[in-house]
Enzyme design. Structure first.
Site, PDB file in Angstrom:
ATOM      1  N   PHE B 114      78.563 -72.858 -21.621  1.00 52.07           N
ATOM      2  CA  PHE B 114      79.585 -72.600 -20.609  1.00 52.07           C
ATOM      3  C   PHE B 114      79.293 -73.439 -19.376  1.00 52.07           C
ATOM      4  CE2 PHE B 114      83.016 -69.624 -19.315  1.00 52.07           C
ATOM      5  CZ  PHE B 114      83.609 -69.477 -20.555  1.00 52.07           C
ATOM      6  N   GLN B 228      87.732 -68.975  -5.694  1.00 53.43           N
ATOM      7  CA  GLN B 228      87.520 -69.903  -6.811  1.00 53.43           C
ATOM      8  C   GLN B 228      88.828 -70.408  -7.406  1.00 53.43           C
ATOM      9  OE1 GLN B 228      85.558 -68.804 -10.862  1.00 53.43           O
ATOM     10  NE2 GLN B 228      84.206 -70.228  -9.830  1.00 53.43           N
ATOM     11  N   HIS B 230      90.047 -72.202 -10.611  1.00 51.06           N
ATOM     12  CA  HIS B 230      89.652 -72.576 -11.969  1.00 51.06           C
ATOM     13  C   HIS B 230      90.347 -73.899 -12.278  1.00 51.06           C
ATOM     14  CE1 HIS B 230      89.154 -72.492 -16.287  1.00 51.06           C
ATOM     15  NE2 HIS B 230      88.385 -71.428 -16.197  1.00 51.06           N
ATOM     16  N   LEU B 240      95.613 -68.980 -17.696  1.00 51.37           N
ATOM     17  CA  LEU B 240      94.294 -69.603 -17.804  1.00 51.37           C
ATOM     18  C   LEU B 240      94.076 -70.207 -19.187  1.00 51.37           C
ATOM     19  CD1 LEU B 240      91.338 -69.879 -16.645  1.00 51.37           C
ATOM     20  CD2 LEU B 240      90.877 -67.745 -17.833  1.00 51.37           C
ATOM     21  N   GLU B 243      87.510 -71.934 -20.026  1.00 51.24           N
ATOM     22  CA  GLU B 243      86.439 -72.919 -19.993  1.00 51.24           C
ATOM     23  C   GLU B 243      85.815 -73.108 -21.374  1.00 51.24           C
ATOM     24  OE1 GLU B 243      84.402 -72.671 -16.247  1.00 51.24           O
ATOM     25  OE2 GLU B 243      82.498 -72.515 -17.304  1.00 51.24           O
ATOM     26  N   ARG B 283      82.947 -74.963 -11.643  1.00 50.66           N
ATOM     27  CA  ARG B 283      84.389 -74.943 -11.404  1.00 50.66           C
ATOM     28  C   ARG B 283      84.779 -75.551 -10.060  1.00 50.66           C
ATOM     29  NH1 ARG B 283      85.405 -68.859 -13.898  1.00 50.66           N
ATOM     30  NH2 ARG B 283      85.216 -69.523 -16.060  1.00 50.66           N
ATOM     31  N   HIS B 351      91.631 -68.232  -9.182  1.00 51.11           N
ATOM     32  CA  HIS B 351      91.156 -67.477 -10.334  1.00 51.11           C
ATOM     33  C   HIS B 351      90.307 -66.276  -9.957  1.00 51.11           C
ATOM     34  CE1 HIS B 351      89.936 -66.785 -14.429  1.00 51.11           C
ATOM     35  NE2 HIS B 351      88.675 -67.035 -14.195  1.00 51.11           N
ATOM     36  N   ARG B 386      81.234 -68.905  -8.251  1.00 54.68           N
ATOM     37  CA  ARG B 386      80.772 -68.155  -9.423  1.00 54.68           C
ATOM     38  C   ARG B 386      80.734 -69.040 -10.656  1.00 54.68           C
ATOM     39  NH1 ARG B 386      83.120 -65.747 -13.706  1.00 54.68           N
ATOM     40  NH2 ARG B 386      85.268 -65.857 -12.941  1.00 54.68           N
TER      41      ARG B 386
END
Lengths: 241, 578
Positions: B114, B228, B230, B240, B243, B283, B351, B386
């Site tokens: 990730f 954040q 994304h 979304l 990821e 991100r 996000h 994050r």
């Protein structure tokens, strides 16, 4: 523009549901839900409906669109040509207001089938998982995909006539745990009843209505077989353990 | 009737907290108050996975370091250490409760790579991880009949007296009834506030309610400037694209088919994914690279703004179906394309909120008996940015901690102050009934003001910020607040009045918007997701500190700083791809 014929029911104001017409822009990327949001935001703030994720996973926005149970976030205006499009609450449920229905009965049915992992003996320590091969996962995975959108209950002719019928999503949920290699529970007494799988007349409308391809009809048929075999075994003197 | 623990919000953090309470002591009276049924909560939309160290060769320290460097050293390191240590146990607990985690051929839980993570440590249930996690928690909660639920009840006020919480006032959306619910402890778990922005992955319900409840009661909101984006949302809907699509090998390309991330200090392109490099960078950096690509004229124009493309075609149909089937389902249903054969147009989309209600490591706020957990809270483990797959375990770890801490406190706390419950309940009932009845407002609708708030935030508090734009936004939001108070309501009825709920939600989002802008103005540096064009460098001398936004006497926010807790990882350079 396209016409949405929206069912309105305001308790204390309407004796029974009436249709109200609204004109909304016909845009190729607008879902029926976008049309409803346009009404709410720009034309008539009194229209009530449920929605949240608008990506087909939260299960909030089920309604009857031109006679069929649909998730309105994934049903597009352009699928209906020139219109009009008739939007009504999910059939088979009491209407609270406008497009909002009372789903508490199904919620209670979901809870009734013991939808949790049942284990005998001591739990594993929190350092180790139960192993489960991809094939064992595949055995129940499809039934774990239900988003509780209630479309299958709305489509089910048995539920419409027999409110005590456990219904498609609850039986599929029970099978989700029955078929899980980690589960050791017994849901026979909950399922092998007239209100359970034997109530189903196998019309298959639930499976056609399901937006997530869960196939509750197959879950019910498979459990009928399990139930029949179990009943026969229980009748035989050497069958009982 | 006095609840021992009253939880506001029934998503991942709220349900985990509720189960933690009954596990601690089944005799405690616990309830969940939520404006939606639990399985509608936004946890359901999380896709890619949940991080927890399990793989060979991985260590807790490496997870901690990835999280801290990913957060640009704004995380409290004691909280991160507790988080990474408890995350694997929580994920195994979910496994024991039946979560259908994806598996290795030998039957062990599988992990995937990730963004921003140096090792493979992200547990996943295909690409519907949040959905399975939420339904597992919900179904497990049904086993505990002690957990009482107020489904479709909207909490509008915390009852606070003498520095201690005594319950909440909430409206039954179905009937419009307004009731004071007395409680010894309250846990806020209402999720984030992405709906304050115009283009977001967040569901309609994510309107910052819990943040606003705490803020109005005097609790500071922490690090609210860290929003954040994304990097990969579908244009128009903001849906979304996880990821995990890049973790499985997807590429980000510009309109010329060029893997542009190589131009932004994120490493060199390799055919297969390399951890902490290129498409698996963090991100914030990826979203910032998009803005630079737009400035260079290398993005493609669409009716919904400039886009780049996510290319999954080389993965092939079998891998896409096995590992990211929901990506394909979403693209087909909502974008009318198939990622097996087509490029996916994407752009950055709001996000997640790194900031939130200021809590300690047990979720406790400065008000006695009041806790917060999940996205609503800022513990903080996410710092200035994050990492993907840390938010689901955050809900579990800190939901469980808050539940256990509230259960402990409830056994010792005095009975709820009856007088405060009665008086504040009556006061709030009057206020809400007045709101519902207001007929004489101007021509402005709730939705118009909401749209203007969203545009104001996007313009001033987007990926790049400046003092001028933020100053203007602060004035604009103050003006919108006045107009919101005078806006017209069409609906004065009691049964399922969603227009009234929308008006209350708007007022929550305006609180949140004010604190975002005030914190962003105050932080004269660039760190993680907060990029000030007029202060482009990180400034540890002045700002190795959390922002705390208090509601001032005039109703507007007042910002103070609180030093970051550093344990073992002194501030350093964030290095990706080299």
């Amino acid at each position: 523009m396209i016409t949405l014929q929206v069912s309105r029911y305001r308790p204390g104001q309407d004796a029974e549901p009436v249709f109200q017409d609204y004109e909304v822009p016909l845009r190729s990327d607008w879902a029926v839900l976008d049309g409803l949001a346009h009404i709410k935001d720009h034309l008539d703030g009194t229209l009530s409906f449920r929605w949240s994720c608008r990506m087909g996973i939260c299960g909030s926005c089920g309604m009857t669109v031109n006679g069929e149970p649909r998730l309105t976030c994934g049903t597009f205006l352009t699928d209906y040509g020139e219109g009009p499009i008739r939007v009504e609450p999910l059939r088979g449920f009491p209407v609270i207001r406008d497009l909002v229905v009372d789903i508490d009965d199904v919620l209670a049915k979901l809870a009734h089938v013991k939808p949790w992992l049942i284990r005998e003996g001591e739990e594993l320590p929190l350092t180790a998982e139960y192993t489960q091969t991809p094939a064992q996962l595949e055995a129940y995975k499809q039934y774990s995909m239900c988003i509780n959108c209630m479309l299958c209950y709305s489509a089910c002719p048995v539920y419409a006539l027999e409110p005590d019928f456990l219904g498609p999503a609850a039986i599929a949920l029970a099978q989700r745990y029955n078929l899980d290699s980690r589960d050791q529970g017994d849901r026979f007494d909950l399922l092998a009843t007239d209100e359970g799988v034997w109530g189903c007349t196998f019309v298959g409308e639930c499976t056609s209505a399901c937006p997530k391809h869960v196939d509750p009809a197959e879950a019910i048929q498979r459990y009928k077989l399990t139930a029949a075999l179990t009943s026969v075994r229980n009748l035989l003197p050497w069958g009982r353990s | 009737m006095i609840f021992d623990v009253l939880i506001v919000g029934g998503g991942g953090a709220g349900l985990r907290a509720a189960i933690a309470v009954v596990e601690a002591d089944p005799g405690l009276k616990v309830a969940i108050v939520s404006k939606v049924y639990p399985m509608r909560s936004h946890t359901v939309s999380a896709e890619g996975g949940a991080a927890g160290v399990i793989g060979e060769g991985d260590t807790l320290d490496e997870h901690a370091y990835d999280t801290i460097s990913g957060g640009d050293w704004l995380c409290d390191q004691d909280a991160v250490e507790a988080f990474v240590a408890e995350a694997p146990r929580e994920l195994i607990r979910l496994e024991h409760w039946g979560c259908p985690w994806s598996r290795e051929p030998d039957g062990r839980v599988a992990v995937r790579p990730f963004g921003g993570m140096k090792r493979m440590r992200t547990w996943f249930a295909a690409d519907k991880t949040g959905f399975h996690l939420l339904h597992t928690l919900f179904q497990t909660s049904l086993r505990h009949q002690e957990i009482q639920r107020y489904d479709e009840w909207y909490a509008t006020r915390l009852i606070v007296d003498d520095g201690r919480v005594h319950g909440v006032v909430a409206m039954d959306i179905r009937t419009g009834a307004i009731e004071a619910l007395a409680a010894r402890t309250v846990i806020l778990a209402t999720g984030g506030c992405g709906r304050a922005f115009p283009f977001t992955t967040n569901a309609a319900i994510k309107t910052g309610d819990g943040m606003s409840l705490a803020y109005r009661a005097g609790v500071p909101l922490k690090d609210m400037e860290f929003v954040q984006y994304h990097p990969t949302g579908l244009p128009f809907t903001g849906i979304l694209i996880t990821e995990a699509a890049r973790a499985e090998g997807g590429w980000l390309i510009n309109k010329d088919g060029y893997r542009y991330l190589q131009d932004y200090d994120l490493g060199v392109p390799t055919p297969t994914p390399k951890l902490r490099s290129m498409e698996l960078g963090p991100r914030d950096r990826l979203s910032q690279a998009y803005v630079r690509e737009v400035e260079r004229g290398r993005t493609a124009e669409t009716p919904y703004g400039q886009v780049v493309y996510l290319d999954l075609r080389h993965l092939g149909e079998a891998r896409i179906e096995a590992r990211i089937p929901f990506v394909r389902e979403l693209c087909r249903s909502y974008q009318n394309l198939d990622p097996v054969t087509d490029l996916i147009p994407v752009r950055p989309v709001v996000h997640y909120m790194m900031g939130g209600v200021h809590t300690d490591i047990d979720g406790a706020t400065p008000i006695r008996g009041l806790y917060a957990a999940g996205e609503t809270a800022c513990v903080s483990i996410n710092g200035a940015n994050r990492l993907g797959s840390n938010s689901l375990p955050e809900c579990l770890v800190f939901g469980a901690r808050a539940g256990a801490a509230a259960a402990r406190e409830a056994r010792e706390a005095p009975a709820a102050g009856e007088r405060a419950v009665r008086a504040q309940g009556a006061d709030e009932r009057r206020r809400l009934e007045h709101e519902r009845d207001r007929r004489d407002g101007g021509a402005e609708r709730i939705a118009d003001i909401r749209e203007q708030m969203q545009e104001t935030l996007e313009e001033a508090a987007g990926i790049y910020r400046t003092r001028d734009a933020l100053d203007k936004a602060a004035n604009r939001i103050a003006e919108l607040r006045e107009r919101a108070a005078a806006a017209r309501l069409d609906d004065h009825s009691t049964a399922f009045n969603t227009e009234m709920v929308a008006a209350l939600e708007l007022s929550s989002m305006l609180d949140v918007a004010e604190t975002i802008v005030a914190c962003a103005l105050n932080r004269e540096e660039s760190r993680g997701a907060h990029q000030r064009s007029d202060f482009p460098a990180r400034d540890d001398g002045r700002f190795l500190a959390h922002s705390l936004a208090y509601r001032g006497a005039d109703g507007g926010p007042r910002v103070e700083l609180l030093p970051v807790t550093i344990t073992r990882w002194p501030p350093g350079e964030r290095v990706y791809g080299r």
